[in-house]
Design a protein around this motif. Structure first.
Motif, PDB file in Angstrom:
ATOM      1  N   ARG A  39       0.843  -1.196   0.000  1.00 42.71           N
ATOM      2  CA  ARG A  39       0.000   0.000   0.000  1.00 42.71           C
ATOM      3  C   ARG A  39       0.876   1.242   0.000  1.00 42.71           C
ATOM      4  O   ARG A  39       2.108   1.151   0.140  1.00 42.71           O
ATOM      5  CB  ARG A  39      -0.902   0.016   1.247  1.00 42.71           C
ATOM      6  N   LEU A  40       0.249   2.399  -0.166  1.00 47.79           N
ATOM      7  CA  LEU A  40       0.960   3.658  -0.093  1.00 47.79           C
ATOM      8  C   LEU A  40       1.377   3.919   1.352  1.00 47.79           C
ATOM      9  O   LEU A  40       0.539   3.941   2.247  1.00 47.79           O
ATOM     10  CB  LEU A  40       0.081   4.794  -0.603  1.00 47.79           C
ATOM     11  N   ILE A  41       2.672   4.087   1.572  1.00 49.73           N
ATOM     12  CA  ILE A  41       3.207   4.380   2.903  1.00 49.73           C
ATOM     13  C   ILE A  41       3.831   5.761   2.853  1.00 49.73           C
ATOM     14  O   ILE A  41       4.710   6.030   2.028  1.00 49.73           O
ATOM     15  CB  ILE A  41       4.265   3.339   3.318  1.00 49.73           C
ATOM     16  N   LEU A  94       7.540   3.475  -3.929  1.00 53.67           N
ATOM     17  CA  LEU A  94       6.733   3.417  -5.144  1.00 53.67           C
ATOM     18  C   LEU A  94       7.298   2.405  -6.123  1.00 53.67           C
ATOM     19  O   LEU A  94       6.555   1.593  -6.696  1.00 53.67           O
ATOM     20  CB  LEU A  94       6.662   4.796  -5.794  1.00 53.67           C
ATOM     21  N   GLN A  95       8.616   2.428  -6.336  1.00 53.60           N
ATOM     22  CA  GLN A  95       9.222   1.501  -7.290  1.00 53.60           C
ATOM     23  C   GLN A  95       9.074   0.050  -6.839  1.00 53.60           C
ATOM     24  O   GLN A  95       8.923  -0.857  -7.670  1.00 53.60           O
ATOM     25  CB  GLN A  95      10.703   1.853  -7.496  1.00 53.60           C
ATOM     26  N   ALA A 133      -7.743  -5.505 -10.165  1.00 54.88           N
ATOM     27  CA  ALA A 133      -7.467  -6.209  -8.915  1.00 54.88           C
ATOM     28  C   ALA A 133      -6.005  -6.069  -8.520  1.00 54.88           C
ATOM     29  O   ALA A 133      -5.684  -5.855  -7.340  1.00 54.88           O
ATOM     30  CB  ALA A 133      -7.844  -7.683  -9.051  1.00 54.88           C
ATOM     31  N   VAL A 134      -5.112  -6.188  -9.493  1.00 53.47           N
ATOM     32  CA  VAL A 134      -3.682  -6.049  -9.211  1.00 53.47           C
ATOM     33  C   VAL A 134      -3.371  -4.633  -8.733  1.00 53.47           C
ATOM     34  O   VAL A 134      -2.623  -4.430  -7.776  1.00 53.47           O
ATOM     35  CB  VAL A 134      -2.845  -6.394 -10.462  1.00 53.47           C
ATOM     36  N   ALA A 135      -3.976  -3.655  -9.388  1.00 51.24           N
ATOM     37  CA  ALA A 135      -3.752  -2.258  -9.002  1.00 51.24           C
ATOM     38  C   ALA A 135      -4.157  -2.031  -7.552  1.00 51.24           C
ATOM     39  O   ALA A 135      -3.410  -1.447  -6.754  1.00 51.24           O
ATOM     40  CB  ALA A 135      -4.527  -1.331  -9.921  1.00 51.24           C
ATOM     41  N   LEU A 136      -5.333  -2.495  -7.177  1.00 51.20           N
ATOM     42  CA  LEU A 136      -5.810  -2.332  -5.808  1.00 51.20           C
ATOM     43  C   LEU A 136      -4.964  -3.129  -4.822  1.00 51.20           C
ATOM     44  O   LEU A 136      -4.729  -2.692  -3.696  1.00 51.20           O
ATOM     45  CB  LEU A 136      -7.276  -2.758  -5.714  1.00 51.20           C
ATOM     46  N   ASN A 137      -4.492  -4.292  -5.265  1.00 50.75           N
ATOM     47  CA  ASN A 137      -3.680  -5.151  -4.407  1.00 50.75           C
ATOM     48  C   ASN A 137      -2.358  -4.502  -4.025  1.00 50.75           C
ATOM     49  O   ASN A 137      -1.791  -4.797  -2.973  1.00 50.75           O
ATOM     50  CB  ASN A 137      -3.419  -6.484  -5.128  1.00 50.75           C
ATOM     51  N   TRP A 138      -1.860  -3.587  -4.888  1.00 49.24           N
ATOM     52  CA  TRP A 138      -0.570  -2.947  -4.638  1.00 49.24           C
ATOM     53  C   TRP A 138      -0.706  -1.471  -4.287  1.00 49.24           C
ATOM     54  O   TRP A 138       0.254  -0.704  -4.403  1.00 49.24           O
ATOM     55  CB  TRP A 138       0.351  -3.137  -5.841  1.00 49.24           C
ATOM     56  N   GLY A 139      -1.898  -1.075  -3.843  1.00 50.71           N
ATOM     57  CA  GLY A 139      -2.060   0.265  -3.291  1.00 50.71           C
ATOM     58  C   GLY A 139      -2.274   1.379  -4.293  1.00 50.71           C
ATOM     59  O   GLY A 139      -2.123   2.554  -3.952  1.00 50.71           O
ATOM     60  N   PHE A 140      -2.616   1.028  -5.549  1.00 54.02           N
ATOM     61  CA  PHE A 140      -2.941   2.059  -6.540  1.00 54.02           C
ATOM     62  C   PHE A 140      -4.461   2.247  -6.564  1.00 54.02           C
ATOM     63  O   PHE A 140      -5.223   1.317  -6.293  1.00 54.02           O
ATOM     64  CB  PHE A 140      -2.428   1.644  -7.921  1.00 54.02           C
TER      65      PHE A 140
END
Length: 271
Positions: free
Chosen positions: A191-193, A226-227, A246-253
Motif C-alpha cells: 500500500r501507499l506508505i 513506489l518503485q 485487482a492487481v492495481a488495488l492489491n498494490w495500493g494504486f
C-alpha cells in the motif's frame, strides 16, 4: 556523465524460491554500454576484457577478476573499453540478502557503502575470483539452478568482504539498521506508505529520516517505496490471472489507470 532521463528501469522476477539469478553476458563492441537502475542488488564479475563502471560522482575501470556492486535503485552504467568483454552478473533480492543467515556477516553493508568505499577484489585474489566466475559460466550455460546461484553468490561475497570494513560513518551497522523498520514496512505491506509513517516507525523526525534514508539508499523514501510497488504489480500482472484492476488495488494504486501511469518505465531485463 549519467543523466536521469537516460536511465532504464529493469524489473526481475525473483521470489522466495529463486532469490538469486545469474546472467551471463558477452559484449562484442568497444563503446557498447547503457545506464540503468533496478530494485534488486547486483554483483558482477569481469571474466574477460575491460569496462568502465559509472555511478553518480564515481567512475572506475575494471578488468578480469574485478567486481562491481550496485545498491537498490542505484543509477549505474558501463562502457566497454576492451572487447570482447565477458561478465557474470548476480541479481539478488535485497530482502533475501538482508534476512539470510547463510553467513555470519552483514553482507548488505557492502552494497550500501558509497561506490568509492565498496569492497574490491584484492590483487592477489583476482585469479581466484575469475576462476569462480568461470565455474559459474560453465554451470549456468547448461542449467539455471537457484541453489547453485545462491552458493556461488555467497562464495563471491565471502571472498570479497572477508577483510573489508566500511569507512564512512553513514555505512555503519547502526546507521543502516536504523531504517530497517521502514524497509520492513515496505516489504510487508502492499500500500501507499507516507514518509511520515515510515519516520514514525523508525522513531525519527521526518527531516532526520528523509536525510538518512537518502544518504543510505541513494533515493527518497517515497520513490523507493513506489518503485517496489510497481515491481510487485508488474510481476503479478505477468504471473497471475488477476484483472488489472485487482492487481492495481492489491498494490495500493487507486485503479488500473493509476497503475498504468507508472508502468511505462518497465523494460525487459538485460544487464
Amino acid at each position: 556523465m549519467i543523466k536521469e532521463a537516460d536511465l532504464k528501469r529493469f524489473y526481475f522476477e525473483l521470489d522466495e524460491e529463486t532469490p538469486v539469478q545469474v546472467l551471463l553476458n558477452r559484449h562484442e563492441d568497444i563503446g557498447e554500454g547503457w545506464f540503468d537502475m533496478h530494485y534488486e542488488l547486483e554483483l558482477g564479475v569481469v571474466v574477460e576484457g575491460r569496462m568502465v563502471r559509472e555511478y553518480f560522482g564515481h567512475k572506475v575501470e575494471i578488468g578480469p577478476g574485478d567486481i562491481w556492486l550496485c545498491n537498490m535503485w542505484e543509477p549505474h552504467g558501463f562502457e566497454i573499453v576492451e572487447a570482447p568483454c565477458e561478465v557474470v552478473v548476480f541479481v539478488v533480492d535485497p530482502k533475501y540478502c538482508a534476512t539470510s543467515h547463510f553467513l555470519n556477516k552483514d553482507i548488505s553493508m557492502a552494497f550500501m557503502a558509497s561506490p568509492a568505499e565498496r569492497p574490491r577484489t584484492l590483487s592477489n585474489s583476482k585469479q581466484e575470483m575469475k576462476g569462480l566466475a568461470k565455474k559459474v559460466q560453465v554451470q549456468f550455460s547448461e542449467d539455471d539452478d537457484p541453489d547453485w546461484a545462491k552458493l556461488y553468490f555467497f562464495q563471491a561475497m565471502l571472498s570479497l568482504i572477508e577483510k573489508w570494513e566500511p569507512q564512512s560513518p553513514m555505512t555503519s551497522y547502526g546507521s543502516r539498521t536504523s531504517i530497517q523498520g521502514a524497509l520492513r514496512l515496505i516489504f510487508r505491506e502492499r500500500r501507499l506508505i507516507t514518509t511520515k509513517e515510515a519516520a514514525s516507525v523508525c522513531n525519527m523526525s521526518v527531516t532526520k529520516f528523509t536525510a538518512l534514508f537518502k544518504d543510505l539508499m541513494g533515493s527518497t523514501f517515497s520513490d523507493f517505496a513506489l518503485q517496489y510497488r510497481i515491481k510487485g504489480a508488474a510481476s503479478q500482472l505477468k504471473n497471475s490471472d488477476l484483472t488489472q484492476e485487482a492487481v492495481a488495488l492489491n498494490w495500493g494504486f487507486t485503479d488500473a489507470s493509476h497503475l498504468h501511469k507508472h508502468l511505462y518505465h518497465v523494460v525487459d531485463k538485460k544487464l
